[in-house]
Design a protein around this motif. Structure first.
Motif, mmCIF file in Angstrom:
data_model
loop_
_atom_site.group_PDB
_atom_site.id
_atom_site.type_symbol
_atom_site.label_atom_id
_atom_site.label_comp_id
_atom_site.label_asym_id
_atom_site.label_seq_id
_atom_site.Cartn_x
_atom_site.Cartn_y
_atom_site.Cartn_z
ATOM 1 N N HIS A 133 -10.648 -26.015 -5.225
ATOM 2 C CA HIS A 133 -11.940 -26.159 -3.114
ATOM 3 C C HIS A 133 -13.399 -25.309 -4.035
ATOM 4 N N GLU A 134 -12.763 -23.871 -3.223
ATOM 5 C CA GLU A 134 -14.446 -24.030 -3.494
ATOM 6 C C GLU A 134 -15.448 -23.981 -5.618
ATOM 7 N N HIS A 166 -17.720 -26.682 -3.580
ATOM 8 C CA HIS A 166 -18.555 -26.176 -3.805
ATOM 9 C C HIS A 166 -19.464 -25.830 -4.013
ATOM 10 N N GLU A 200 -17.167 -30.300 3.651
ATOM 11 C CA GLU A 200 -15.774 -29.796 3.599
ATOM 12 C C GLU A 200 -15.499 -30.970 2.552
ATOM 13 N N SER A 243 -15.736 -30.307 -1.355
ATOM 14 C CA SER A 243 -14.878 -29.337 -2.062
ATOM 15 C C SER A 243 -13.398 -29.649 -1.964
HETATM 16 ZN ZN LIG Z 1 -15.064 -25.182 1.853
#
Ligand SMILES: [Zn+2]
Length: 431
Positions: free
Chosen positions: A220-221, A224, A249, A252
């Motif tokens: 997820h990170e 980004h 979001e 990500s």
């Molecule tokens: Zn996030």
């Protein structure tokens, strides 16, 4: 909300009134309209419609889950009706009965270095043709922090990625991405981005074995981070992750799909000692347990989002007085068809800190980006998955554009149409 020392109803009524007044002064019909004008969703109608179309299937599903829990109560010889306070207890019992595995069985297959190099980086290499070279020669602010130079397709440097994974006493909790230098053609800057996690460091000499949640968080990170690294805009104001709150979001969450993509998972989920692949049955249990209890999770979340919108779509005159706030909440839930006794909203209006702070009229944004993300996952499934062509398209039409263009037109240029909700319903087992 019951007249005690910390009764917030009066405070809430005042906040709502002041927000409605400000919106009217600025020429908007209500606070939600004012907030949404700068979001991807843009109008209250669009948000209301999205929440309504998700509410109906969520309620159907939560009824089915309630029946399963009721059956469990009765199979134990008890004689009472399932209530809100029974839900967690019986859901956990049912979960361990259906998906009989111990989370600790997974950890030897999720060794940090394997997950990073053979999972997170591997997926990005396959999709975008980039690669990563560790730079031990650069100074770092903390001993266990690592720096990677990100090399683009043609061999040029794209930017720097800082991996700051371990917890330490001075570090804020949670996981997040930071952009220390934002890409900008005007300023001639290349991105320096970081992922900050809070993984507990193992004892000296031991490997770092992750939970499945931590693995998902790493992907997820890094999504980004890619948004920051691929940025190719003129003005720093629009760089990378500088996009509306209900859109940020999305990239990500898209990157999370590679964590369970078979080719990627098989590549990184190997036993840290024996090098053996994770057993198929264990893998399948992990993946299928993800739809468990999703009717509950979706319903309590949507109920809170609907209350957030209802409270902020009022004119000054319509804001309920303190003693009518709770009745207003019940009425809003009833009108939306999401009043389920066993499943109250995740937050009641009087202790809903998101909407007292920066998420007023914005609590819908989590599911808004998840609709886009599930719809994108479907596109990758339909178009051959982990391929350069697909990655390049996502990078070119969406990731590289930052906030420089309207987010929904970026989405359309990538997807070829507007987002549809069916993929999300399927993912959450709500169809
Ligand atoms: Zn996030």
């Amino acid at each position: 909300s019951r007249g005690g020392d910390f009764d917030n109803r009066d405070v809430l009524s005042k906040i709502l009134t002041l927000r409605a007044e400000r919106a009217e002064l600025l020429g908007f019909a209500n606070h939600a309209e004012f907030i949404l004008a700068n979001q991807t969703a843009q109008t209250v109608d669009v948000v209301n419609r999205r929440l309504a179309e998700l509410a109906a299937p969520a309620v159907v599903n939560v009824r089915r889950e309630a029946n399963d829990l009721q059956a469990m109560i009765e199979s134990e010889g008890a004689d009472f009706q399932l209530a809100a306070w029974d839900w967690d207890f019986y859901a956990e019992k049912l979960r361990s009965e259906r998906f009989d595995f111990d989370a600790n069985q997974l950890r030897p297959y999720f060794e940090l270095e394997n997950v990073l190099q053979r999972g997170v980086f591997y997926a990005a290499e396959r999709l975008f043709g980039i690669h990563f070279e560790e730079r031990d020669d650069l100074p770092v602010y903390q001993e266990d922090v690592r720096v990677f130079e990100v090399i683009d397709v043609g061999g040029t440097t794209l930017g720097m990625f800082i991996a700051d994974f371990y917890a330490r006493p001075s570090k804020r909790g949670g996981a997040w991405m930071n952009s220390y230098v934002s890409q900008s053609e005007l300023m001639g800057t290349q991105p320096v981005v970081a992922n900050h996690l809070n993984i507990t460091a193992p004892p000296a000499g031991e490997p770092t074995l992750l939970t499945f949640d931590e693995v998902t968080t790493m992907f997820h990170e890094f999504g980004h981070a890619l948004h920051g690294l691929f940025s190719a805009v003129k003005f720093p104001y629009f760089s990378g992750t500088s996009v509306p709150r209900d859109f940020v979001e999305y990239p990500s969450q898209v990157n999370e799909i590679w964590a369970i993509w078979p080719e990627v998972l098989e590549n990184y989920a190997v036993h840290y000692e024996s090098g053996e692949a994770m057993p198929r049955t264990l893998l399948e249990k992990v993946v299928s347990s993800q739809t468990f209890n999703q009717g509950f999770a979706t319903t309590e979340y949507l109920a809170a989002s609907i209350v957030d919108q209802a409270l902020h779509q009022l004119t000054v005159d319509e804001v309920p007085a303190a003693d009518l706030i709770m009745a207003f909440e019940e009425q809003a839930l009833g009108a939306a068809g999401i009043q389920v006794d066993e499943v109250p909203p995740r937050y009641r209006a009087t202790y809903f800190s998101h909407i007292a702070g920066g998420y007023s009229a914005s609590y819908y944004s989590y599911i808004w980006s998840e609709v886009l993300d599930a719809d994108t996952a479907e596109w990758f499934y339909d178009n051959g998955g982990l391929q350069r062509e697909n990655g390049d398209r996502f990078r070119r039409s969406l990731l590289s554009q930052g906030g420089s263009k309207d987010a929904m037109s970026l989405y359309r240029s990538f997807r070829g149409r507007d987002a549809q909700i069916l993929p999300l319903l399927e993912r959450r087992g709500l169809n």
